[in-house]
Design a protein around this motif. Structure first.
Motif, short mmCIF file in Angstrom:
data_model
loop_
_atom_site.label_atom_id
_atom_site.label_comp_id
_atom_site.label_asym_id
_atom_site.label_seq_id
_atom_site.Cartn_x
_atom_site.Cartn_y
_atom_site.Cartn_z
N ASN A 41 4.95 -6.84 18.55
CA ASN A 41 6.52 -6.33 18.39
C ASN A 41 6.23 -4.70 17.92
O ASN A 41 7.24 -4.37 17.14
CB ASN A 41 7.25 -7.10 17.57
CG ASN A 41 6.89 -7.07 16.08
OD1 ASN A 41 5.69 -6.56 15.80
ND2 ASN A 41 7.64 -7.31 15.33
N GLN A 42 4.89 -4.39 17.99
CA GLN A 42 4.93 -2.82 17.91
C GLN A 42 6.10 -2.09 18.53
O GLN A 42 6.30 -0.92 17.99
CB GLN A 42 3.41 -2.28 17.97
CG GLN A 42 2.46 -3.14 17.04
CD GLN A 42 1.86 -4.15 17.96
OE1 GLN A 42 2.32 -5.13 18.74
NE2 GLN A 42 0.25 -4.26 17.77
N VAL A 43 5.97 -2.01 19.65
CA VAL A 43 7.01 -1.34 20.44
C VAL A 43 8.43 -1.28 19.69
O VAL A 43 9.16 -0.39 20.00
CB VAL A 43 7.01 -1.60 21.93
CG1 VAL A 43 8.03 -0.66 22.79
CG2 VAL A 43 5.91 -1.32 22.72
N GLN A 44 8.84 -2.69 19.50
CA GLN A 44 10.40 -2.81 18.81
C GLN A 44 10.19 -2.09 17.46
O GLN A 44 11.24 -1.53 17.04
CB GLN A 44 10.30 -4.40 18.58
CG GLN A 44 11.73 -4.67 17.84
CD GLN A 44 11.84 -6.20 17.81
OE1 GLN A 44 10.92 -7.03 17.92
NE2 GLN A 44 12.90 -6.59 17.25
N GLN A 45 9.08 -2.08 16.55
CA GLN A 45 8.92 -1.42 15.49
C GLN A 45 9.37 0.21 15.68
O GLN A 45 9.85 0.78 14.91
CB GLN A 45 7.42 -1.58 14.76
CG GLN A 45 7.27 -3.04 14.39
CD GLN A 45 6.01 -3.08 13.77
OE1 GLN A 45 5.47 -2.12 13.21
NE2 GLN A 45 5.21 -4.07 13.95
N LEU A 46 8.64 0.78 16.86
CA LEU A 46 8.82 2.12 16.92
C LEU A 46 10.16 2.28 17.42
O LEU A 46 10.75 3.55 17.06
CB LEU A 46 7.73 2.50 18.17
CG LEU A 46 7.93 3.98 18.71
CD1 LEU A 46 7.50 4.76 17.83
CD2 LEU A 46 6.92 4.01 19.89
N PHE A 47 10.82 1.60 18.27
CA PHE A 47 12.30 1.88 18.75
C PHE A 47 12.97 1.77 17.31
O PHE A 47 13.96 2.51 16.98
CB PHE A 47 12.74 0.56 19.53
CG PHE A 47 14.22 0.64 20.01
CD1 PHE A 47 14.59 1.77 20.60
CD2 PHE A 47 15.12 -0.26 19.47
CE1 PHE A 47 15.74 1.97 21.08
CE2 PHE A 47 16.38 0.00 19.82
CZ PHE A 47 16.77 1.03 20.48
N LYS A 48 12.79 0.79 16.31
CA LYS A 48 13.76 0.77 15.13
C LYS A 48 13.61 2.02 14.19
O LYS A 48 14.30 2.40 13.68
CB LYS A 48 13.27 -0.34 14.37
CG LYS A 48 13.78 -1.78 14.92
CD LYS A 48 13.61 -3.12 14.13
CE LYS A 48 14.17 -4.20 14.53
NZ LYS A 48 13.87 -5.41 13.81
N ILE A 49 12.21 2.61 14.27
CA ILE A 49 12.02 3.84 13.40
C ILE A 49 12.84 4.84 14.23
O ILE A 49 13.57 5.79 13.52
CB ILE A 49 10.47 4.27 13.65
CG1 ILE A 49 9.68 3.36 12.75
CG2 ILE A 49 10.24 5.74 13.07
CD1 ILE A 49 8.21 3.05 12.68
N GLN A 50 12.81 4.96 15.55
CA GLN A 50 13.66 6.06 16.07
C GLN A 50 15.23 5.85 15.74
O GLN A 50 15.77 6.76 15.56
CB GLN A 50 13.52 5.81 17.84
CG GLN A 50 14.44 6.86 18.53
CD GLN A 50 13.62 7.68 19.38
OE1 GLN A 50 12.46 8.20 18.89
NE2 GLN A 50 13.86 7.82 20.59
N GLN A 51 15.79 4.59 15.73
CA GLN A 51 17.07 4.34 15.48
C GLN A 51 17.18 4.87 13.87
O GLN A 51 18.30 5.27 13.60
CB GLN A 51 17.37 2.92 15.32
CG GLN A 51 17.65 2.16 16.80
CD GLN A 51 17.97 0.91 16.75
OE1 GLN A 51 17.42 0.07 16.29
NE2 GLN A 51 19.09 0.47 17.73
#
Length: 339
Positions: free
Chosen positions: A196-206
């Motif tokens: 879920n690393q990509v999901q983690q990245l998306f949450k950081i952007q948010q």
């Protein structure tokens, strides 16, 4: 309660064996108790004035009574010896059960009703005096709604190098879930990639768009180095779930560790000092330092296996230069190329 003291013989008698004409008292507070024995409800004792007892901290609901009896039978089939509501006179406490395998005794606390973290810590302090292992098991009332992280922290136990919460279900028996299994709301094996690393990245952007204070503080520090939060190295997004216990996303801690290692190799003690300064939940059964050490151990072990961090001359250091990224798309592209 199931065990009370006969005021004449001074013997401890379980409710099923008790005689309704005899008189009984609570082993903890010494106050009189009623024997409640009929054809419908489970035989048990109840305080005449429950509020005066400082040993019992929850009402003996039918769910709690039935659960204790079921657990007694469950452990009786699997352990060398089981005690129901033993009175520990040295610390003036009465756990729900104690089970023995070989020479090792373990306290079992079965919890159905709400309880404060202060009460849990008080009980645990007594058990630690006697050097007893303790497992808190949550009844079905705790399983009917989503468990908050603060509740998980109250009852979490360190078991086989994982932070776990134990449950009892009438049909399923005893089962547990690791903190990260509840946190991520899907069961996965410890040695299986979270992916879920990509999901983690998306949450950081948010989080950046929403200008969350904790993220802004890290961003300010990175700006001074001509870097940005979205571009933090992929090692800051662990491929394996860490034990849990943090109040903040784990990347906010891992990026700080990487930045420390970029500066110079550091000892494990220096890492602990850094870790202790982060935001953690308040734990009831466990010492926070033990939770933090487990978290750091898991992160470092995974990073060493991935050959991102090395342990040389009693210090941890980066195994090579880590890649920071200028933007979201470059970082995502690098991730996809290395899969």
């Amino acid at each position: 309660m199931f065990i009370a003291k006969n005021t004449t013989t001074m013997a401890y008698i379980d409710a099923n064996s008790a005689n309704v004409i005899d008189k009984y008292e609570c082993p903890g507070c010494g106050e009189p108790v009623h024997l409640k024995k009929g054809n419908i409800k489970i035989a048990h004792y109840a305080h005449k004035q429950f509020g005066q007892c400082h040993v019992s901290t929850e009402g003996e609901s039918a769910t709690h009574l039935q659960g204790k009896l079921a657990l007694f039978q469950y452990f009786n089939d699997r352990y060398d010896e089981v005690k129901l509501e033993p009175w520990l006179s040295e610390i003036k406490q009465r756990p729900d059960l104690m089970v023995r395998k070989g020479t090792t005794w373990t306290v079992i606390e079965f919890q159905c009703a709400p309880i404060t973290i202060e009460s849990i810590r008080e009980r645990m302090a007594g058990y630690r005096q006697l050097q007893l292992q303790v497992i808190w098991i949550l009844g079905e009332p705790y399983q009917k709604k989503r468990i908050q992280s603060s509740t998980m922290a109250k009852f979490a136990t360190l078991h086989r190098k994982e932070l776990k919460i134990f449950f009892w279900h009438a049909q399923e028996g005893i089962y547990y879930k690791a903190w990260w299994q509840i946190d991520h709301r899907k069961p996965v094996n410890r040695h299986k990639k979270v992916d879920n690393q990509v999901q983690q990245l998306f949450k950081i952007q948010q989080a950046i768009i929403q200008a969350r204070p904790q993220v802004c503080a890290i961003q300010k520090q990175l700006y001074a180095q001509n870097r940005n939060v979205v571009g933090i190295p992929w090692i800051c997004h662990p491929a394996y779930s860490l034990p849990g216990g943090l109040k903040i996303p784990q990347w906010q801690v891992t990026v700080r560790i990487i930045m420390l290692l970029e500066h110079k190799p550091i000892t494990i003690d220096a890492m602990y000092q850094h870790l202790f300064a982060q935001e953690w939940h308040e734990f009831g059964c466990l010492k926070l330092a033990d939770v933090q050490k487990l978290w750091l151990e898991c992160f470092l072990n995974d990073a060493i296996k991935l050959e991102k961090i090395q342990f040389i001359n009693s210090r941890f250091q980066l195994a090579g230069t880590v890649s920071w990224f200028d933007n979201y798309h470059d970082k995502l592209k690098a991730f996809q190329e290395n899969r």
